[in-house]
Motif scaffolding. Structure first.
Motif, PDB file in Angstrom:
ATOM      1  N   ARG A 289      48.460  38.415  40.998  1.00  0.00           N
ATOM      2  CA  ARG A 289      47.178  38.000  40.410  1.00  0.00           C
ATOM      3  C   ARG A 289      47.356  36.749  39.568  1.00  0.00           C
ATOM      4  NH1 ARG A 289      44.359  37.970  35.991  1.00  0.00           N
ATOM      5  NH2 ARG A 289      46.056  38.820  34.755  1.00  0.00           N
TER       6      ARG A 289
ATOM      7  N   THR B 129      45.575  32.979  40.107  1.00  0.00           N
ATOM      8  CA  THR B 129      44.420  32.993  39.213  1.00  0.00           C
ATOM      9  C   THR B 129      44.534  31.903  38.161  1.00  0.00           C
ATOM     10  OG1 THR B 129      44.217  35.392  39.507  1.00  0.00           O
ATOM     11  CG2 THR B 129      43.055  34.421  37.635  1.00  0.00           C
TER      12      THR B 129
ATOM     13  N   GLY C 175      39.572  32.553  34.893  1.00  0.00           N
ATOM     14  CA  GLY C 175      39.640  33.782  35.669  1.00  0.00           C
ATOM     15  C   GLY C 175      39.285  33.591  37.130  1.00  0.00           C
TER      16      GLY C 175
ATOM     17  N   ALA D 148      39.933  31.828  41.015  1.00  0.00           N
ATOM     18  CA  ALA D 148      41.130  31.551  41.813  1.00  0.00           C
ATOM     19  C   ALA D 148      41.664  30.168  41.425  1.00  0.00           C
ATOM     20  CB  ALA D 148      40.789  31.599  43.294  1.00  0.00           C
ATOM     21  N   ASN D 149      42.934  29.913  41.729  1.00  0.00           N
ATOM     22  CA  ASN D 149      43.510  28.600  41.442  1.00  0.00           C
ATOM     23  C   ASN D 149      43.757  27.817  42.730  1.00  0.00           C
ATOM     24  OD1 ASN D 149      45.822  29.720  42.560  1.00  0.00           O
ATOM     25  ND2 ASN D 149      46.911  29.907  40.615  1.00  0.00           N
TER      26      ASN D 149
END
Length: 380
Positions: free
Chosen positions: A188, A192, A197, A199-200
């Motif tokens: 996660r 993340t 918070g 997605a990256n």
């Protein structure tokens, strides 16, 4: 079962859980391993959801009844029907006892029994099972749930030795679940963005590669929205980075809200003031509509100066999309174009005619593309 065979069974259970890649695989490995180790015909793993006051079944394996799905969506039981997890076990732990397993039969309690549990007995009879062993699972010092293994009517009834062995198996399962939790948290964090918070960039790269492969194989529509939050530098310079972070968080919430209008869309922060939405399946016009709404909502934020938004979709006339990189370049170029012309609405790649400047920019060699972007930014 002899000691050697039981040791082999414990090792097999631990190895099965260690090899799992997802929580579901871990749950299934735990239940299957325990079922085999105890020579059962059926096994289930349940979690105690304290906030809902229920035992929720995570997985059923073995000889399942008609109403027992492998991964049930809504099989849950109020804990007052099975009070031992909240009452009997708690009292024993308070007194310094161990969370031992116990046996129930279709006639009532047996070895290590916490007391007659008519719900379990009724379930055994209804499903043609003669006995079961129930082992509490303790994780991080608290009751997490339970491991349940049953045998069919007419087969040997579980005894005290089986209950003791089930207690050992439950401890092994707890260790495996703890490892799964750690791995899931690591995954996660790896995918993340810590501030918003969302997605990256790594998560987007993975999902976009998969989506473009599906587009090439099945023709599924893949659309990417790339946006740049205007005014962040001014906020940071004049009001401080803490306020700038609040702006990023607020826009992240708006992006998440808009992304929810596209089934399965991934909302992400690429880094700095750049964000994106990845949609796989919805028509391009639906994605553009959501991007338009995103621009409107961003313009209403108390801080910042709106957003520059670019869209690229395989459903629009942008030429063949054979790589994730090309779709990303197209959406990125559309975003730069939107910033250059101070567009209040999204710029969509491929919709400006045969000589679309966005498509041309995206497909130029890197040196020319960089120069063009500088010209865009110089006018913004």
């Amino acid at each position: 079962m002899g000691d050697d065979r039981r040791l082999v069974a414990v090792v097999a259970l631990a190895q099965g859980m260690a090899a799992a890649h997802t929580p579901r695989e871990s749950w299934r490995a735990a239940a299957l391993g325990a079922c085999r180790a105890l020579s059962g015909g059926f096994a289930a793993l349940s979690v105690w959801e304290r906030d809902h006051g229920r035992l929720r079944v995570l997985v059923n394996v073995g000889d399942r009844a008609a109403d027992e799905d492998e991964f049930p969506e809504a099989e849950a039981y109020p804990v007052h029907q099975f009070p031992e997890i909240t009452e009997f076990l708690h009292e024993r732990w308070v007194a310094g006892g161990e969370p031992d397993a116990w046996v129930e039969t279709d006639r009532g309690p047996a070895a290590g029994s916490p007391g007659y549990c008519h719900q379990r007995v009724a379930a055994l009879r209804r499903r043609g099972r003669g006995s079961c062993v129930v082992a509490p699972i303790v994780l991080h010092g608290r009751a997490w749930g339970e491991l349940y293994v049953a045998r069919a009517t007419g087969t040997p009834v579980f005894d005290r030795a089986d209950a003791d062995f089930a207690t050992v198996l439950a401890a092994v399962v707890a260790a495996g679940l703890a490892q799964t939790e750690r791995l899931e948290e690591a995954r996660r964090l790896a995918f993340t963005d810590a501030l918003t918070g969302l997605a990256n960039r790594r998560a987007v790269d993975v999902r976009l590669e998969e989506a473009v492969e599906r587009h090439r194989a099945e023709g599924v529509v893949v659309s990417l929205v790339v946006c740049d939050l205007n005014g962040l530098k001014r906020v940071n310079d004049t009001r401080g980075h803490a306020v700038g972070d609040r702006l990023l968080e607020r826009f992240g919430s708006v992006l998440s809200l808009c992304g929810a209008m596209l089934p399965g869309a991934l909302a992400a922060r690429l880094g700095g003031d750049e964000f994106c939405l990845l949609a796989v399946g919805p028509p391009a016009d639906d994605v553009v509509k959501v991007a338009d709404d995103l621009c409107r909502r961003a313009g209403d934020l108390e801080l910042g100066e709106g957003v520059a938004c670019g869209v690229a979709s395989t459903q629009d006339p942008i030429g063949p999309v054979t790589s994730a990189r090309r779709l990303f370049r197209l959406a990125d170029a559309a975003q730069y174009r939107a910033k250059a012309v101070r567009a209040a609405r999204p710029v969509v790649a491929g919709r400006a005619g045969p000589d679309d400047p966005v498509v041309r920019l995206a497909d130029e060699p890197p040196h020319g593309r960089t120069a063009e972007r500088r010209r865009f930014r110089g006018r913004s």
